[in-house]
Design a protein around this motif. Structure first.
Motif, mmCIF file in Angstrom:
data_model
loop_
_atom_site.group_PDB
_atom_site.id
_atom_site.type_symbol
_atom_site.label_atom_id
_atom_site.label_comp_id
_atom_site.label_asym_id
_atom_site.label_seq_id
_atom_site.Cartn_x
_atom_site.Cartn_y
_atom_site.Cartn_z
ATOM 1 N N UNK A 58 1.609 -13.823 37.066
ATOM 2 C CA UNK A 58 1.628 -14.238 35.659
ATOM 3 C C UNK A 58 0.898 -15.559 35.421
ATOM 4 N N UNK A 59 0.030 -15.928 36.374
ATOM 5 C CA UNK A 59 -0.893 -17.050 36.179
ATOM 6 C C UNK A 59 -2.308 -16.500 36.293
ATOM 7 N N UNK A 60 -3.206 -16.956 35.428
ATOM 8 C CA UNK A 60 -4.578 -16.473 35.481
ATOM 9 C C UNK A 60 -5.222 -16.912 36.795
ATOM 10 N N UNK A 61 -6.097 -16.069 37.348
ATOM 11 C CA UNK A 61 -6.744 -16.353 38.624
ATOM 12 C C UNK A 61 -8.049 -17.102 38.399
ATOM 13 N N UNK A 62 -8.211 -18.211 39.108
ATOM 14 C CA UNK A 62 -9.461 -18.957 39.082
ATOM 15 C C UNK A 62 -10.369 -18.389 40.171
ATOM 16 N N UNK A 79 -9.626 -11.477 30.970
ATOM 17 C CA UNK A 79 -8.428 -10.894 30.359
ATOM 18 C C UNK A 79 -8.863 -10.189 29.075
ATOM 19 N N UNK A 80 -8.935 -8.874 29.159
ATOM 20 C CA UNK A 80 -9.656 -8.081 28.154
ATOM 21 C C UNK A 80 -9.042 -8.112 26.760
ATOM 22 N N UNK A 81 -7.744 -8.391 26.648
ATOM 23 C CA UNK A 81 -7.103 -8.350 25.332
ATOM 24 C C UNK A 81 -7.002 -9.724 24.674
ATOM 25 N N UNK A 104 8.571 -8.342 23.913
ATOM 26 C CA UNK A 104 9.545 -8.728 24.938
ATOM 27 C C UNK A 104 8.889 -8.745 26.320
ATOM 28 N N UNK A 105 8.019 -7.773 26.574
ATOM 29 C CA UNK A 105 7.292 -7.722 27.850
ATOM 30 C C UNK A 105 6.468 -8.995 28.050
ATOM 31 N N UNK A 106 5.810 -9.455 27.001
ATOM 32 C CA UNK A 106 5.003 -10.676 27.073
ATOM 33 C C UNK A 106 5.902 -11.893 27.312
ATOM 34 N N UNK A 107 7.039 -11.943 26.616
ATOM 35 C CA UNK A 107 7.976 -13.061 26.780
ATOM 36 C C UNK A 107 8.498 -13.128 28.211
ATOM 37 N N UNK A 108 8.860 -11.984 28.769
ATOM 38 C CA UNK A 108 9.405 -11.941 30.134
ATOM 39 C C UNK A 108 8.343 -12.375 31.149
ATOM 40 N N UNK A 109 7.111 -11.898 30.976
ATOM 41 C CA UNK A 109 6.044 -12.276 31.901
ATOM 42 C C UNK A 109 5.744 -13.769 31.847
ATOM 43 N N UNK A 110 5.704 -14.318 30.626
ATOM 44 C CA UNK A 110 5.469 -15.759 30.483
ATOM 45 C C UNK A 110 6.604 -16.544 31.132
ATOM 46 N N UNK A 111 7.841 -16.070 30.965
ATOM 47 C CA UNK A 111 9.000 -16.729 31.570
ATOM 48 C C UNK A 111 8.906 -16.696 33.096
ATOM 49 N N UNK A 134 -2.580 -19.962 24.890
ATOM 50 C CA UNK A 134 -2.775 -20.087 26.337
ATOM 51 C C UNK A 134 -2.122 -18.958 27.121
ATOM 52 N N UNK A 135 -1.565 -17.976 26.423
ATOM 53 C CA UNK A 135 -1.009 -16.797 27.092
ATOM 54 C C UNK A 135 -2.022 -15.674 26.922
ATOM 55 N N UNK A 136 -2.700 -15.328 28.013
ATOM 56 C CA UNK A 136 -3.744 -14.307 27.966
ATOM 57 C C UNK A 136 -3.183 -12.953 28.380
ATOM 58 N N UNK A 137 -3.814 -11.874 27.885
ATOM 59 C CA UNK A 137 -3.286 -10.522 28.070
ATOM 60 C C UNK A 137 -4.330 -9.609 28.697
ATOM 61 N N UNK A 138 -3.891 -8.761 29.645
ATOM 62 C CA UNK A 138 -4.802 -7.771 30.213
ATOM 63 C C UNK A 138 -4.704 -6.468 29.412
ATOM 64 N N UNK A 139 -5.329 -5.420 29.918
ATOM 65 C CA UNK A 139 -5.369 -4.135 29.196
ATOM 66 C C UNK A 139 -3.996 -3.578 28.874
ATOM 67 N N UNK A 140 -3.010 -3.883 29.734
ATOM 68 C CA UNK A 140 -1.656 -3.362 29.553
ATOM 69 C C UNK A 140 -0.718 -4.397 28.938
#
Length: 261
Positions: A58-62, A79-81, A104-111, A134-140
């Protein structure tokens, strides 16, 4: 009379498939940093160091970085979305709002990303700039925290906080940090509560075009958070009532705990 000799079919030689062993192009995101001033350079160094040392789903990869003269580039996984902000506010006509389950899925991942920074990283890391942009999202719609230029190593040993110049984004910044400059892990928790509030309400943390009393999301929400009968009035109208009431109550109770002054 001798038996006839059967004719054999001609055998065709099929050449083996040619394998393309050349590296396939990878889509990446490139961030060009402002090269004016010392602050921008420090944020570049911190971003590179943090993301080189920290690794979590749940951290973006450098992927890499470039520094040439006054030019500084960071290369991230793509991060395509886009960001959470892109899917919560000012939606184009016809664009579907995020469903409750996706929120909720986004909230849980950020947490989980925050939990890794606070509890698994050693020493702990205070993110200091948690916000929907600053919360980026992938295809899912899996979320990843990005932009670690303001991150700080947290207190260790008997220390309860680190003292630092107040940085971050107005509306997400914990009030005790804004007033004292004393930064703790709890400062991130307050910011997380503001993001939760944005997910629930579909409103921005700060929205100056709104009338006085509604411009600051946390201030506006206080009266609703004190009365369970008013919880439903907080919900983003774009959801059109499509959410489980029990789950909403849990989410709002957690939000209220996070943004306690």
């Amino acid at each position: 009379m001798p038996a006839p000799i059967p004719h054999s079919s001609p055998q065709l030689e099929v050449p083996p498939p040619i394998l393309d062993t050349s590296p396939q192009p990878e889509v990446v995101a490139i961030k060009q940093l402002n090269h004016d001033g010392l602050q921008g350079f420090q944020e570049f160094i911190v971003d590179v160091l943090m993301l080189s040392l920290l690794h979590h789903s749940n951290l973006v990869t450098l992927i890499g970085y470039c520094t040439d003269g006054d030019q500084r580039l960071l290369v991230y996984e793509y991060m395509s979305m886009g960001s959470l902000e892109d899917h919560l506010f000012d939606l184009d006509p016809g664009k579907d709002p995020l469903s409750w389950s996706t929120r909720i899925k986004i909230a849980v991942g950020a947490a989980r990303g925050l939990e890794y920074l606070h509890n698994k990283a050693n020493p702990p890391v205070i993110y200091r700039d948690l916000k929907s942009a600053n919360i980026l999202l992938d295809n899912d719609y899996n979320p990843k925290l990005s932009d670690f230029g303001l991150a700080k190593l947290g207190p260790v040993g008997d220390h309860t906080h680190v003292s630092t110049r107040v940085m971050g984004t107005y509306g997400y910044c914990a009030p005790e940090y804004a007033m004292s400059g004393k930064l703790t892990l709890k400062s991130d928790i307050y910011s997380f509560g503001v993001v939760l509030l944005e997910l629930i309400t579909g409103r921005r943390a700060i929205n100056t075009p709104k009338k006085p009393g509604e411009q600051n999301l946390v201030t506006w929400s206080r009266s609703f958070l004190k009365d369970r009968r008013k919880f439903v009035q907080l919900v983003d109208p774009l959801l059109q009532g499509r959410f489980p009431l029990r789950c909403l109550h849990h989410a709002i109770v957690i939000t209220a705990m996070c943004i306690q002054e």
